[in-house]
Design an enzyme around this catalytic site. Sequence first.
Site, short mmCIF file in Angstrom:
data_model
loop_
_atom_site.label_atom_id
_atom_site.label_comp_id
_atom_site.label_asym_id
_atom_site.label_seq_id
_atom_site.Cartn_x
_atom_site.Cartn_y
_atom_site.Cartn_z
N TYR A 135 -7.10 13.93 0.02
CA TYR A 135 -7.52 12.54 -0.18
C TYR A 135 -8.67 12.48 -1.17
O TYR A 135 -8.62 11.74 -2.16
CB TYR A 135 -7.93 11.92 1.16
CG TYR A 135 -8.54 10.54 1.02
CD1 TYR A 135 -7.78 9.48 0.55
CD2 TYR A 135 -9.87 10.31 1.36
CE1 TYR A 135 -8.33 8.21 0.42
CE2 TYR A 135 -10.43 9.05 1.23
CZ TYR A 135 -9.66 8.00 0.76
OH TYR A 135 -10.21 6.75 0.62
N LYS A 139 -8.39 10.77 -4.94
CA LYS A 139 -9.21 9.60 -5.27
C LYS A 139 -10.11 9.91 -6.46
O LYS A 139 -10.30 9.07 -7.36
CB LYS A 139 -10.06 9.18 -4.06
CG LYS A 139 -9.26 8.61 -2.90
CD LYS A 139 -8.54 7.32 -3.27
CE LYS A 139 -9.43 6.11 -3.22
NZ LYS A 139 -8.67 4.84 -3.43
#
Length: 281
Positions: A135, A139
């Site tokens: 994640y 991002k």
Amino acid sequence: MVTVTGSSGRVGAALAEALDAAGWVVRGVDRIPGRWTSVVGDLRNRPVRRAALESADVLVHTAALHAPHVGRLADEEFRAVNVGATAGLLDDADRLGARRVLYISSTSVYGHALESTDRAVWVDEQLAPLPRDIYDETKLAAEELVAGCPVSSVTLRISRCFPEPLSVRARHLLHRAVDVADVAAAGVLAVAHPTVTGRFNISGPHPFHREDCLALSRDAGAVLAERVPDVVRAFRDQGWPVPDRLDRVYDSTAAANAFGYRPVRGVRQLLRDAADGPGLE
């Protein structure tokens, strides 16, 4: 017109509503229906992206796989959604004439850099991200794409803002969380300042200063009693424990200086809401 991706989600819907209230015509796109969603589809499909972006002046990109999906979905899925779809959106936004891109990222990208040792970590934009999972990696990769796109762009790294039990939310709002209404207000401001570029932390109205970091890791209760004695009393009135150690503080000063971000829904507002009775998330 502004296109908001992830418009059926918590943050996307809040941004869409705030932009609508600020006078923008809003077109929302999401994989699931919602009040602000007029284009339903997967952003990995170019016809969906083009339908969402046609005639848009501004792209507000909130759609993503999030931290709770880590371990449940393959890393390739994260890369396809968080990076691949972002790259496609940016390319299509440029080709279709968008003038501004706002990307919603997360303070989670700081990753291992958030781990404290002998003092709380002061988290401003000078802290170098050290991603700890797929994640964070995706991002941060999307942030890089946004920073490098030809369209004027800005990234907001928002702190924790999902629903939690009141006592947990109250503790987090002391130093590492933000109300979704303040996120939406920050987004409207960032869109309204087209010359502002870069990456900015968006967090709540926290009461601490950088020089508090050592004491926060040793006796946070004493610092809180000095800085916000009314909050300490309210915690005790609610029967909530006053934290004895805090490991980090998110600093939104750069956003305040760049485009006037002023969070208002901090721990005091939550405590007022709690005192008024049930009905909160």
